[in-house]
Design a protein around this motif. Sequence first.
Motif, PDB file in Angstrom:
ATOM      1  N   TRP A 177       1.005  -1.116  -0.065  1.00  0.00           N
ATOM      2  CA  TRP A 177       0.012   0.082  -0.045  1.00  0.00           C
ATOM      3  C   TRP A 177       0.934   1.306   0.026  1.00  0.00           C
ATOM      4  O   TRP A 177       2.023   1.255   0.647  1.00  0.00           O
ATOM      5  N   GLY A 178       0.550   2.371  -0.552  1.00  0.00           N
ATOM      6  CA  GLY A 178       1.054   3.526  -0.687  1.00  0.00           C
ATOM      7  C   GLY A 178       1.132   4.312  -1.958  1.00  0.00           C
ATOM      8  O   GLY A 178       0.863   3.438  -3.080  1.00  0.00           O
ATOM      9  N   ASP A 179       1.240   5.479  -2.071  1.00  0.00           N
ATOM     10  CA  ASP A 179       1.135   6.428  -3.531  1.00  0.00           C
ATOM     11  C   ASP A 179      -0.064   6.148  -3.989  1.00  0.00           C
ATOM     12  O   ASP A 179       0.234   5.825  -5.337  1.00  0.00           O
ATOM     13  N   MET A 180      -1.273   6.214  -3.538  1.00  0.00           N
ATOM     14  CA  MET A 180      -2.413   5.625  -4.145  1.00  0.00           C
ATOM     15  C   MET A 180      -2.807   6.707  -5.580  1.00  0.00           C
ATOM     16  O   MET A 180      -2.987   7.929  -5.681  1.00  0.00           O
ATOM     17  N   HIS A 181      -2.712   5.925  -6.659  1.00  0.00           N
ATOM     18  CA  HIS A 181      -3.346   6.412  -7.954  1.00  0.00           C
ATOM     19  C   HIS A 181      -4.671   5.728  -8.022  1.00  0.00           C
ATOM     20  O   HIS A 181      -5.025   4.813  -7.705  1.00  0.00           O
ATOM     21  N   TRP A 182      -5.274   6.070  -9.287  1.00  0.00           N
ATOM     22  CA  TRP A 182      -6.580   5.446  -9.774  1.00  0.00           C
ATOM     23  C   TRP A 182      -6.243   4.602 -11.009  1.00  0.00           C
ATOM     24  O   TRP A 182      -5.675   5.282 -12.001  1.00  0.00           O
ATOM     25  N   GLY A 183      -6.047   3.156 -10.837  1.00  0.00           N
ATOM     26  CA  GLY A 183      -5.873   2.669 -12.007  1.00  0.00           C
ATOM     27  C   GLY A 183      -7.254   2.468 -12.786  1.00  0.00           C
ATOM     28  O   GLY A 183      -8.173   2.833 -12.606  1.00  0.00           O
ATOM     29  N   HIS A 184      -7.148   1.958 -14.258  1.00  0.00           N
ATOM     30  CA  HIS A 184      -8.355   1.801 -15.066  1.00  0.00           C
ATOM     31  C   HIS A 184      -8.370   0.565 -16.140  1.00  0.00           C
ATOM     32  O   HIS A 184      -7.216   0.257 -16.543  1.00  0.00           O
ATOM     33  N   ALA A 185      -9.441  -0.262 -16.041  1.00  0.00           N
ATOM     34  CA  ALA A 185      -9.492  -1.162 -16.907  1.00  0.00           C
ATOM     35  C   ALA A 185     -11.171  -0.921 -17.542  1.00  0.00           C
ATOM     36  O   ALA A 185     -11.882  -0.468 -16.976  1.00  0.00           O
ATOM     37  N   VAL A 186     -11.086  -1.688 -18.883  1.00  0.00           N
ATOM     38  CA  VAL A 186     -12.450  -1.476 -19.722  1.00  0.00           C
ATOM     39  C   VAL A 186     -12.766  -2.701 -20.002  1.00  0.00           C
ATOM     40  O   VAL A 186     -11.791  -3.783 -20.760  1.00  0.00           O
ATOM     41  N   SER A 187     -13.958  -2.982 -20.331  1.00  0.00           N
ATOM     42  CA  SER A 187     -14.485  -4.294 -20.732  1.00  0.00           C
ATOM     43  C   SER A 187     -15.860  -4.158 -21.383  1.00  0.00           C
ATOM     44  O   SER A 187     -16.558  -3.163 -21.177  1.00  0.00           O
ATOM     45  N   THR A 188     -16.254  -5.130 -22.198  1.00  0.00           N
ATOM     46  CA  THR A 188     -17.435  -5.369 -22.842  1.00  0.00           C
ATOM     47  C   THR A 188     -18.478  -6.292 -22.261  1.00  0.00           C
ATOM     48  O   THR A 188     -19.508  -6.195 -22.674  1.00  0.00           O
ATOM     49  N   ASP A 189     -17.790  -7.036 -20.933  1.00  0.00           N
ATOM     50  CA  ASP A 189     -18.602  -8.085 -20.403  1.00  0.00           C
ATOM     51  C   ASP A 189     -18.439  -8.137 -19.200  1.00  0.00           C
ATOM     52  O   ASP A 189     -18.963  -8.957 -18.404  1.00  0.00           O
ATOM     53  N   MET A 190     -17.547  -7.317 -18.375  1.00  0.00           N
ATOM     54  CA  MET A 190     -17.047  -7.546 -17.039  1.00  0.00           C
ATOM     55  C   MET A 190     -16.301  -8.451 -16.702  1.00  0.00           C
ATOM     56  O   MET A 190     -16.246  -8.755 -15.501  1.00  0.00           O
ATOM     57  N   VAL A 191     -16.058  -9.467 -17.655  1.00  0.00           N
ATOM     58  CA  VAL A 191     -15.114 -10.665 -17.306  1.00  0.00           C
ATOM     59  C   VAL A 191     -13.908 -10.437 -18.026  1.00  0.00           C
ATOM     60  O   VAL A 191     -12.727 -10.722 -17.362  1.00  0.00           O
ATOM     61  N   HIS A 192     -13.686  -9.998 -19.369  1.00  0.00           N
ATOM     62  CA  HIS A 192     -12.441  -9.898 -20.005  1.00  0.00           C
ATOM     63  C   HIS A 192     -12.097  -8.666 -19.899  1.00  0.00           C
ATOM     64  O   HIS A 192     -13.041  -7.547 -20.654  1.00  0.00           O
ATOM     65  N   TRP A 193     -11.154  -7.969 -19.774  1.00  0.00           N
ATOM     66  CA  TRP A 193     -10.550  -6.758 -19.446  1.00  0.00           C
ATOM     67  C   TRP A 193      -9.185  -6.286 -20.266  1.00  0.00           C
ATOM     68  O   TRP A 193      -8.447  -7.266 -20.564  1.00  0.00           O
ATOM     69  N   LYS A 194      -9.324  -5.085 -20.615  1.00  0.00           N
ATOM     70  CA  LYS A 194      -8.108  -4.509 -21.080  1.00  0.00           C
ATOM     71  C   LYS A 194      -7.526  -3.222 -20.382  1.00  0.00           C
ATOM     72  O   LYS A 194      -8.430  -2.610 -19.969  1.00  0.00           O
ATOM     73  N   HIS A 195      -6.350  -3.294 -19.847  1.00  0.00           N
ATOM     74  CA  HIS A 195      -5.819  -2.225 -18.982  1.00  0.00           C
ATOM     75  C   HIS A 195      -5.541  -1.039 -19.982  1.00  0.00           C
ATOM     76  O   HIS A 195      -5.244  -1.015 -21.088  1.00  0.00           O
ATOM     77  N   GLN A 196      -6.076   0.057 -19.339  1.00  0.00           N
ATOM     78  CA  GLN A 196      -5.773   1.445 -19.532  1.00  0.00           C
ATOM     79  C   GLN A 196      -4.709   2.288 -18.932  1.00  0.00           C
ATOM     80  O   GLN A 196      -4.162   1.908 -17.915  1.00  0.00           O
ATOM     81  N   PRO A 197      -4.094   3.320 -19.449  1.00  0.00           N
ATOM     82  CA  PRO A 197      -3.320   4.032 -18.777  1.00  0.00           C
ATOM     83  C   PRO A 197      -3.916   4.531 -17.257  1.00  0.00           C
ATOM     84  O   PRO A 197      -4.891   4.548 -16.972  1.00  0.00           O
ATOM     85  N   ILE A 198      -2.965   4.864 -16.326  1.00  0.00           N
ATOM     86  CA  ILE A 198      -3.236   5.442 -15.067  1.00  0.00           C
ATOM     87  C   ILE A 198      -4.469   6.585 -15.279  1.00  0.00           C
ATOM     88  O   ILE A 198      -4.061   7.462 -16.101  1.00  0.00           O
TER      89      ILE A 198
END
Length: 503
Positions: free
Chosen positions: A79-100
């Motif tokens: 834990w530390g240096d909290m950012h917001w990560g981001h992922a996108v999906s069309t089905d809530m199961v298979h995901w693609k990572h996005q930039p911070i």
Amino acid sequence: MSTRRGFIAGLAGASTVAVWPRALRAMMEADAAAIAHDLNRPACHLLPPHNWMNDPNGPIFWKGKYHLFYQVNPHAAVWGDMHWGHAVSTDMVHWKHQPIAMAPTPGGADSEGCFSGSAVVFNGKPTFIYTGVQNAPREQVTIRDGGDKLRETQMIAVAEDDDLLHWKKDEQPIIPLPPPGVQVTGFRDPCPWKEADAWYLGVGSGERGKGGCVLLYRSHDLRQWEYLHKMVEGKPNGKQATNPCDSGEMWECPDFFPLGDKHCLIYSTENKVLWTTGHYDAQAHTYTPERNGVLDHGAAYYAPKSFAAPGSRRILWGWLRETRPEAEFSAAGWSGCMSVPRVLTLGAQGQLEMHPAKEVESLRGPAESVKVSESTPFRRKLDDLQRELSLHLSLLTDTVLTIRLISNGPAAWELTLDVPAKQVRCGDIAFPFPALPWPHPDLRMLLDGSVIESFIGEREALTSRVYGLKPGETQLEVSMKGKGSIGMQTWPLRAISPDKLTS
């Protein structure tokens, strides 16, 4: 042991600049290879390629895609240096990572971290409302957990594109201080919603000796907020702890929304997640809980966040934290993952009910159907650690049903449904057998690496972490004591990516 962040900082100070990118690339490639072969790492759950993850933040369905943001430390698996990560999906199961999506602003009100928050659509644009933290004089500190150095303020950021890749923060907090006269134990995790006349915002808080609470604000433009009162508050329980989250004097991650003909409030405190359903008075803007319970009985589940999904579904995400020592997950290079998406519904008696979203079933391989009885238990050596099973329990009377994962001797994990004792047991955890009738009389268990999510009759959930299981050496056993037999289906689960790095 030095952290990865410290190692990178050391490389950054090297005198030969050309060494830095080569060394960093080699380190990241080595980490990725080790992580991809880590048997403890889930293959069917969302998690970053490496490093630390905690709370789900700002889930939203936008322009035909699901976006899930989350707390992430991009520099280390702690834990530390909290950012917001981001992922996108069309089905809530298979995901693609996005930039911070969001990072702390040096010198700003979130210079020490972009903490948890929510997403709404305002004036046609997705908008974050979140908690920023910065170092402050002691008299301005709001986090009073023994460290006593951070001030929390509520902040806003607006999406600048439909892919939600770029966000514009307001420099100044929209709520810079807790309400006067309230000696808060914390002031974070804003939860906004729209009513007919205005926007409303609940903020997690509490007071020593009084219990946790949700502070309520109102606004017409999401920038100027008027404090109203405590929308709901707990009661003194006599517990004391340095960290008020441990004593129930601070409610983290409040999540408030309509469900059926009631409202539901979920919050995290005393190291667990609690749910309530009850009546929201839209005139007085107060909430009265009528039913309550534990959302997930496992020690691994915490800080969930829900959103309104297509099909009039309320979908809940939860942070599945590590239960092994920090030295172990730090050395592994990753920590934490998201739960599978859970659909929340309201039961006939006003209780909260939940089940995995239908989309999760897309991971199933060929089904195997069997009957389990006292004389014919089910035993199967697992070739991999991704497996789902469903037991149909409609005929349970005086049955004791036990599911075990056995690895090189004694059971590494065991879940027992003891109908005569009216109790469910799993290791040191025990809770009452959910009252019948159930909306769906089955027990579902999803095994994924070190993660086990179990759902009993859509009434109770329990998430476990079990480390050290090995394919080919781990046996799944289902046995029962009692008359008759129980139907069971089991499926292998397909990984959501080829290398356990999600995408």
